[in-house]
Structures are given as C-alpha cells and as structure tokens.
Design an enzyme around this catalytic site. Sequence first.
Site, PDB file in Angstrom:
ATOM      1  CD1 TRP A 220      -2.158  -2.211   1.744  1.00 11.58           C
ATOM      2  CD2 TRP A 220      -3.000  -1.181  -0.060  1.00 11.58           C
ATOM      3  NE1 TRP A 220      -3.180  -2.989   1.237  1.00 11.58           N
ATOM      4  CE2 TRP A 220      -3.711  -2.385   0.142  1.00 11.58           C
ATOM      5  CE3 TRP A 220      -3.357  -0.365  -1.144  1.00 11.58           C
ATOM      6  CZ2 TRP A 220      -4.755  -2.787  -0.693  1.00 11.58           C
ATOM      7  CZ3 TRP A 220      -4.396  -0.769  -1.973  1.00 11.58           C
ATOM      8  CH2 TRP A 220      -5.075  -1.971  -1.740  1.00 11.58           C
TER       9      TRP A 220
ATOM     10  CG  ASP B  83      -2.916   4.152   4.159  1.00 10.12           C
ATOM     11  OD1 ASP B  83      -3.929   3.991   4.873  1.00 10.12           O
ATOM     12  OD2 ASP B  83      -2.738   3.556   3.071  1.00 10.12           O
TER      13      ASP B  83
ATOM     14  CE  LYS C 260      -8.872  -2.499   3.724  1.00  6.22           C
ATOM     15  NZ  LYS C 260      -7.706  -1.759   3.258  1.00  6.22           N
TER      16      LYS C 260
HETATM   17  C1  PLP Z   1      -7.176  -1.306   1.832  1.00  3.22           C
HETATM   18  C2  PLP Z   1      -6.073  -0.338   1.929  1.00  3.22           C
HETATM   19  C3  PLP Z   1      -5.914   0.694   0.993  1.00  3.22           C
HETATM   20  C4  PLP Z   1      -6.832   0.856  -0.203  1.00  3.22           C
HETATM   21  O1  PLP Z   1      -8.080   1.246   0.254  1.00  3.22           O
HETATM   22  P1  PLP Z   1      -9.310   1.517  -0.741  1.00  3.22           P
HETATM   23  O2  PLP Z   1     -10.323   2.070   0.211  1.00  3.22           O
HETATM   24  O3  PLP Z   1      -9.682   0.216  -1.337  1.00  3.22           O
HETATM   25  O4  PLP Z   1      -8.885   2.509  -1.736  1.00  3.22           O
HETATM   26  C5  PLP Z   1      -4.881   1.583   1.181  1.00  3.22           C
HETATM   27  N1  PLP Z   1      -4.040   1.484   2.218  1.00  3.22           N
HETATM   28  C6  PLP Z   1      -4.162   0.508   3.147  1.00  3.22           C
HETATM   29  C7  PLP Z   1      -3.202   0.433   4.290  1.00  3.22           C
HETATM   30  C8  PLP Z   1      -5.173  -0.442   3.031  1.00  3.22           C
HETATM   31  O5  PLP Z   1      -5.319  -1.412   3.945  1.00  3.22           O
END
Ligand code: PLP
Length: 357
Positions: free
Chosen positions: A103, A170, A194
């Site tokens: 990511w 993030d 998540k």
């Molecule tokens: C799932 C995830 C993403 C992507 O998220 P989307 O909402 O599908 O765009 C980005 N960074 C992390 C750490 C993730 O777990």
Amino acid sequence: MNRAFNFNPGPCGLPDTVMQKAQSEFLTYRDEQTSVMEISHRGASFMDVYERAEAALRRLMNISDEYAVLFLAGGATGCAASVPMNLIADEKQNAAYIVSGHWSRRAADEAAKFCQMEVVADTVDSNYTILPTNFSVAENATYLHYAANETIHGVEFFNPPSSSVPLVADMSSNILSQPININDYGVVYAGAQKNLGPTGITVIIVRKSLIKPRRQTPLVWDYSLQIKSESMANTPPTFPIYMMGLVLEWIEEQGGAVEMEKRRREKSELLYQCIDDEGFYNNPVAVDCRSQMNVPFFLADDSLTAEFLAGAEENHLIGLKGHAVLGGCRASLYNAMPLEGVRLLVEYMRDFAKRRG
Ligand SMILES: *Cc1c(COP(=O)(O)O)cnc(C)c1O
C-alpha cells in the site's frame, strides 16, 4: 443466527450489535418516515448523524480544532492521490515516501504523478518483512508519507517514524486500534472498511495550516472546499457515514482506543504463539514489527492450503484466504473480531496441524 467469525481484510466484519441497531432502524429512521439512506444529506436528521459521527471521532482520537475532519468517497486510494494535490501547491516540490509494503508502494506511485516523489526507504529486498531503520528526509520535503500498517504484508509501525517534516499516515487498517497522539501528524487518512465501518467512505484528518491546494485539484478532492461545506461539496456517502457513526459509538462504549489496543494485543499474541509453536505454519515478518491487525501465515506444505481454508469455513471461520500478492492465508484481527473468534481459529489450526502435519 448463523454469522461466522469473519477474518476478511476489508470489507470486514462489523460488530453484531452495530448490525442489529442498523437493522432495527433500517426502514424508518427515528422520526423520519423513511430510511436514513433515503433522506437528504442536508436535512436536519442527516446533519445530526454526520455531526455525531464527527464528534465521536474527535473524542476518541482527541482531535483539536487545528485539525479538520472530512468524510469523503474515493477510498484510501483516492486519498493517496489527494494528499499531494492538497499539500503541495507547486508540482516541482518534493514529498518523501517510506515504502514498507504494497500500500505504501501504491501511495508513492500515485504521488509521483502530482509532485517530485522521493522514496527515502524501501524494504522490498526483504520482501517487506522488516521496517526501515536508517533513512533521511530532505529538509525541503513537504511531508513524509508512510503506511502505519501494511494490510497485505503484515508489517506495522507501533510508533510513528521520527521526522522533521509533517507526517502523513495511511492508517486504513489500524486506525483506532491503539491510542495515538494526533498532534504528531499532519494528515491521518483511512478507508473505513477495515476498522471503522462499511466501504464507501474515507476519513481524512488534516492539520488545516498545511493545506495548499493547487488550481487543478478536482472539486471533490479539494480539502479547503470540502471543509467549508462540511464534506458536502457533493453528495457524501450518507449510509456509510451513518454506519461508521454506529461503529464509533460502539468503540466508545467498549472503552475506546485503550481497550482496543489491549484486545488486539491479546488476539495477535494468541495467534502468533500458535504459528510459532506448531512449526506447521510460518509468518516471515520480523518479530518486532509483526502486525497486530493483519497476520499473514503460510502452511509449510502449500498444497494443503485449500483444504485448510475449506475446513476453516466449515468451522464458521471465514475470510482467511491470503491476498493474491502473497498467497497463503491471512487473519485480519480488526476491532470487531472478538477474542473468542481467535481462540476458535487457534484451536482449529492446532487440530489441523495435528491431523495433517
Ligand atoms: C485497503 C487499503 C488501501 C486501499 O483502500 P481503498 O479504500 O480500497 O482505496 C490503502 N491502504 C491501506 C493500508 C489499506 O489497507
């Protein structure tokens, strides 16, 4: 009721009580004669939903007025692009990126379209099984971006990297799983699916003084405009905001981030203990940065993986298939996963190892 223990990485399982509450007011929301997803985002009822969700997030994370909170569509992927569009007015300016997994690699590649992106550390040579230790960030970098938890590779920063420039994190897969000091960050963003609710919504917490949008920034991604219109420069994802509000209230009732941290430690220790004891399973991540949220693991004999996963489903343990990038298995231990679910998983894993090892 036949709800399994759901180890999906996202969209993930939500607390039963949250689902029941949503069900109880699904057709008619409070005094409205219709569902919360069928009313105007600008009406008093929905504004109340919105404001309560924001207030709960601010209480849970101790967010001061120096920060704006936005609830936008576009996911964490959209947000990875919106950060450089809003923090870097001139595309010739630099931003620093730590690459510690899938990511953060994607976020770095996205940023490269909008600014001078510099990767200051990259652990790809270890297959993302360690965290970088020595790296330096240029003094003129606008910010340093990192992924606090790599959802696929299962590597987690338990403390933010030290940085002389504003940090952008993030936190999609570990937001509100432990207390953090928001003042350590310039921006924290997270896709809700998540740890905070259903998919369709991204939480952005941004220090207002850092915002320098460029002329080309699309209206929906322009933080200043969205702040001015309370995330309603266009129609916001109303039902996901409502659901997230219920999850945030649930987290508060449970004891907030302090309690979530205690639980995630217990759950992950139980699972890593089993993986390490049995010899039949393997997690390749260095012990000091093993994620407490997403635990990838592999069977010594990969030809047994399909049988392992099918047996797990029969035991009401679902969502354990690993991401295509790595294969194998992965258990996601988000806030809504009760300790009981992990106990049953470990019991199943020990039994499977005994039978097939
Ligand atoms: C799932 C995830 C993403 C992507 O998220 P989307 O909402 O599908 O765009 C980005 N960074 C992390 C750490 C993730 O777990």
